[in-house]
Motif scaffolding. Structure first.
Motif, PDB file in Angstrom:
ATOM      1  N   TYR A   1      -0.444   0.015 -14.506  1.00  6.94           N
ATOM      2  CA  TYR A   1      -0.259  -1.514 -14.980  1.00  6.94           C
ATOM      3  C   TYR A   1      -1.314  -1.745 -15.903  1.00  6.94           C
ATOM      4  O   TYR A   1      -2.064  -2.803 -15.973  1.00  6.94           O
TER       5      TYR A   1
ATOM      6  N   ARG B   1       7.347  -6.049  -5.736  1.00  7.17           N
ATOM      7  CA  ARG B   1       6.886  -5.636  -7.141  1.00  7.17           C
ATOM      8  C   ARG B   1       7.102  -6.713  -7.845  1.00  7.17           C
ATOM      9  O   ARG B   1       7.784  -7.775  -7.706  1.00  7.17           O
ATOM     10  N   THR B   2       5.804  -7.117  -8.781  1.00  4.46           N
ATOM     11  CA  THR B   2       5.844  -8.443  -9.432  1.00  4.46           C
ATOM     12  C   THR B   2       6.753  -8.389 -10.483  1.00  4.46           C
ATOM     13  O   THR B   2       7.647  -7.616 -10.704  1.00  4.46           O
TER      14      THR B   2
ATOM     15  N   SER C   1       7.507   2.293  -6.096  1.00  4.68           N
ATOM     16  CA  SER C   1       8.262   2.297  -5.163  1.00  4.68           C
ATOM     17  C   SER C   1       8.134   0.984  -4.539  1.00  4.68           C
ATOM     18  O   SER C   1       8.856   0.376  -3.633  1.00  4.68           O
TER      19      SER C   1
ATOM     20  N   LEU D   1       0.642  -0.490  -2.251  1.00  3.86           N
ATOM     21  CA  LEU D   1      -0.470  -1.386  -1.615  1.00  3.86           C
ATOM     22  C   LEU D   1       0.021  -1.900  -0.165  1.00  3.86           C
ATOM     23  O   LEU D   1      -1.121  -2.092   0.584  1.00  3.86           O
TER      24      LEU D   1
HETATM   25  P1  ADP Z   1       4.066   0.002  -7.108  1.00  4.33           P
HETATM   26  O1  ADP Z   1       3.338   0.292  -7.814  1.00  4.33           O
HETATM   27  O2  ADP Z   1       5.162   1.609  -6.597  1.00  4.33           O
HETATM   28  O3  ADP Z   1       5.423  -0.822  -7.570  1.00  4.33           O
HETATM   29  P2  ADP Z   1       2.577  -0.993  -5.181  1.00  4.33           P
HETATM   30  O4  ADP Z   1       2.676  -1.412  -3.578  1.00  4.33           O
HETATM   31  O5  ADP Z   1       1.507  -0.190  -5.455  1.00  4.33           O
HETATM   32  O6  ADP Z   1       4.022  -0.466  -5.597  1.00  4.33           O
HETATM   33  O7  ADP Z   1       2.092  -2.385  -6.057  1.00  4.33           O
HETATM   34  C1  ADP Z   1       3.067  -3.284  -5.804  1.00  4.33           C
HETATM   35  C2  ADP Z   1       3.064  -4.062  -7.286  1.00  4.33           C
HETATM   36  O8  ADP Z   1       1.761  -4.800  -7.440  1.00  4.33           O
HETATM   37  C3  ADP Z   1       3.109  -3.333  -8.271  1.00  4.33           C
HETATM   38  O9  ADP Z   1       4.663  -3.227  -8.645  1.00  4.33           O
HETATM   39  C4  ADP Z   1       2.666  -4.485  -9.254  1.00  4.33           C
HETATM   40  O10 ADP Z   1       3.658  -5.264  -9.853  1.00  4.33           O
HETATM   41  C5  ADP Z   1       1.381  -5.027  -8.549  1.00  4.33           C
HETATM   42  N1  ADP Z   1       0.198  -4.222  -8.976  1.00  4.33           N
HETATM   43  C6  ADP Z   1      -0.317  -3.233  -8.230  1.00  4.33           C
HETATM   44  N2  ADP Z   1      -1.552  -3.040  -8.621  1.00  4.33           N
HETATM   45  C7  ADP Z   1      -1.697  -3.600  -9.678  1.00  4.33           C
HETATM   46  C8  ADP Z   1      -2.690  -3.584 -10.778  1.00  4.33           C
HETATM   47  N3  ADP Z   1      -3.787  -2.651 -10.866  1.00  4.33           N
HETATM   48  N4  ADP Z   1      -2.546  -4.473 -11.982  1.00  4.33           N
HETATM   49  C9  ADP Z   1      -1.405  -5.195 -12.107  1.00  4.33           C
HETATM   50  N5  ADP Z   1      -0.394  -5.158 -11.042  1.00  4.33           N
HETATM   51  C10 ADP Z   1      -0.523  -4.395  -9.911  1.00  4.33           C
END
Ligand code: ADP
Length: 568
Positions: free
Chosen positions: A473, A516-517, A528, A532
């Motif tokens: 990201y 996911r955002t 997926s 997090l």
């Molecule tokens: P994934 O990365 O597989 O979509 P995660 O659970 O790791 O799932 O992350 C969830 C969501 O959080 C991501 O889809 C993203 O939208 C946001 N996100 C996570 N880490 C970051 C980051 N370092 N910078 C910006 N957005 C992030």
């Protein structure tokens, strides 16, 4: 496409909820409201109570009458015989008065012979006796014959004269019974009579009767209250006023309102005021009235309270129902969203699996064909295969961990670990990839970090997930910093980037599974939505947690903290 499907599902949900629950529920509330309002329940309750009062009053009046008859009958039976001498008659009348203290005087009249009157022993008054003699004598002389004729026709040979009379000292209420004797021929004018002692009535008989009529014991025993009256009616649905204590009054029928002090007798708890319902008494107490009310309340207040309670119950039910509906709607909505997230997850994961597999196959086949001659190229291809297979296993590990966590089977293997070394080693195996992607890596591990009990693999996986996210990201500025340091009693591991950042409103949600955002870069990047949520699960299992600080467009900082003391 997706949002259309979702909108459809939501529409169907709203329609189902609307038709199956909201519509009938609202109709029910509305109909009930109209019902309570339109039939004027308070007035009905009031009317029912008044009807019950009427029953109770007429019942009580009947009892008063039969009590008076019973008392009179007792005296009649002891009356002197026709054959007795005047002296004997006088003595017998005295005896009657002695035995029946409720009579003020008794008399016997015979045509031509005149009247013999006797007074109660304790208020003998010669002057009054003379008046009485004159009064009864004159009256019976005049009307005696017609009285006998009338009495012959009655089933019970008693007639009553009650009301206010003037005996020379102002109007006094009297009630006199006049009767004939069965053993005396109807052709002769022989009459007996007794007059109730007004003091006795006021001070003893009436108060006692009123207490009996208002006693709750009587109320609970319909048999005693002569059946089908007041309390049976109340059991038809108006239980409220059953608990209310009653109060009764006996007063001169013509003048109550202006002179309440003229009340003849009241039951306990009357406490002044007007009766709610009253009944004019018939013989032997005509001229008097019997009144009733509740102690401390009115039928109107009870009716209004009842309606108020009905509205309150309706209101509470409505609020509960609306609350239930909102909860149902929200929970079904959540389920719909979760179902969407799951289906997104499946398509994301299959993409994520397919890409590294295709790459591995492509490079392996190329190598197999033997067309690659330079050692450098070969090395590059091997490293791609390794990298892609690492990505694959990271993804599969995430999915496996996730499914274990979901099934409640995830177990951690806590061991004394040099966490600085663990972080360093994990970063080393990613260093190449990080640098390849053009990222500047800043690694800052404080010296003297104590050993902690952790699950090595899990902590490494948490770090890998955070690093991978930072790589995924970030767009224009490719920077990654990893810091490990001690902050009093906790150990902190920070992973920062200068990437796309996360909106404040979404910061709490990114730790939910599948979430996911909405950022466009996130949508074009494979993921997926599990990483997090795993990081949070892992850190919480270690007694710590993970937090995020982020500014959209400026970057994010994820901090994992683990407690040093009280470790698991
Ligand atoms: P994934 O990365 O597989 O979509 P995660 O659970 O790791 O799932 O992350 C969830 C969501 O959080 C991501 O889809 C993203 O939208 C946001 N996100 C996570 N880490 C970051 C980051 N370092 N910078 C910006 N957005 C992030």
């Amino acid at each position: 496409m997706k949002s259309r499907r979702e909108a459809n599902a939501r529409f169907r949900l709203v329609l189902t909820l609307g038709l199956a629950v909201v519509l009938p529920a609202l109709t029910l509330i509305f109909v009930n409201y109209q019902h309570v309002k339109s039939i004027q329940r308070d007035k009905k309750v009031e009317a029912l109570i008044h009807r019950d009062f009427q029953y109770l009053l007429s019942n009580s009046a009947k009892k008063m009458t039969s009590k008076a008859y019973e008392m009179t009958q007792q005296a009649m039976d002891a009356f002197p015989l026709d054959s007795d001498s005047d002296d004997e008659k006088g003595q017998k009348l005295d005896l009657i008065l002695e035995k029946n203290p409720w009579f003020e005087h008794a008399f016997i009249f015979e045509d031509k012979k005149g009247v013999i009157v006797r007074q109660q022993r304790d208020h003998k008054d010669e002057k009054e006796l003379a008046i009485l003699n004159r009064m009864y004598g004159g009256w019976l002389e005049l009307d005696g014959r017609s009285m006998v004729d009338q009495l012959c026709k009655k089933p019970k040979p008693i007639m009553w004269y009650s009301g206010e009379t003037d005996r020379g000292m102002g109007p006094v209420y009297t009630s006199t019974a006049i009767f004939t004797f069965p053993q005396v021929s109807k052709d002769r004018t022989v009459l007996g009579g007794v007059t109730f002692d007004i003091k006795y009535l006021k001070q003893k008989l009436f108060p006692e009767l009123l207490e009996e009529f208002t006693s709750p014991k009587l109320a609970d025993d319909p048999g005693k209250s002569e059946g089908h009256t007041f309390y049976e009616l109340t059991s038809q649905g108006l239980k409220e006023h059953k608990e209310q204590r009653l109060a009764m009054i006996i007063f001169p029928a013509d003048a109550f309102r202006s002179e309440p002090e003229r009340a003849f007798a009241t039951s306990a708890g009357w406490n002044g005021g007007k009766p709610e319902v009253s009944l004019n008494l018939d013989h032997p107490f005509s001229g008097l009235a019997l009144g009733i009310k509740f102690q401390g309340t009115t039928a109107q207040a009870i009716g209004q309270k009842w309606v108020w309670q009905s509205f309150m119950i309706l209101g509470v039910l409505s609020v509960l129902m609306i609350g239930g509906l909102v909860l149902t709607y929200r929970s079904v909505n959540k389920q719909v969203a979760l179902a969407r997230l799951k289906s997104d997850f499946v398509s994301n994961v299959s993409h994520e699996l397919r890409t590294p597999l295709a790459l591995i196959r492509l490079y392996a086949e190329t190598l197999e064909l033997g067309r690659i001659t330079t050692q450098e190229k070969k090395h590059e291809y091997y490293s791609i295969i390794r990298k892609e297979s690492e990505r694959l296993s990271a993804l599969i590990n995430n999915i496996l961990d996730f499914s274990r966590i979901e099934a409640g089977r995830k177990e951690y293997d806590f061991r004394e670990t040099d966490i600085a070394e663990l972080v360093r080693n994990t970063l080393d195996s990613y260093r190449y990839q990080i640098e390849q992607q053009g990222f500047a890596l800043e690694e800052q591990i404080d010296p003297g970090i104590p050993a902690v009990k952790v699950d090595r693999e899990a902590i490494a996986r948490a770090l890998v997930n955070l690093v991978n996210n930072a790589l995924k990201y970030s767009d224009s500025e490719k920077f990654l910093a990893v810091r490990l340091y001690r902050d009093q009693s906790v150990l902190k591991l920070e992973v920062s980037d200068r990437g796309i950042g996360i909106e404040r409103t979404e910061q709490a949600r990114i730790f939910e599974k599948f979430y996911r955002t909405c950022d466009p870069l996130v949508h074009t990047t494979k993921g997926s939505g599990l990483g997090l949520s795993l990081v949070r699960h892992i850190t919480q299992a270690h007694g710590g947690d993970v937090e995020v600080e982020s500014t959209p467009g400026r970057g994010s900082k994820f901090t994992v903290w683990l407690p040093l003391a009280n470790q698991i």
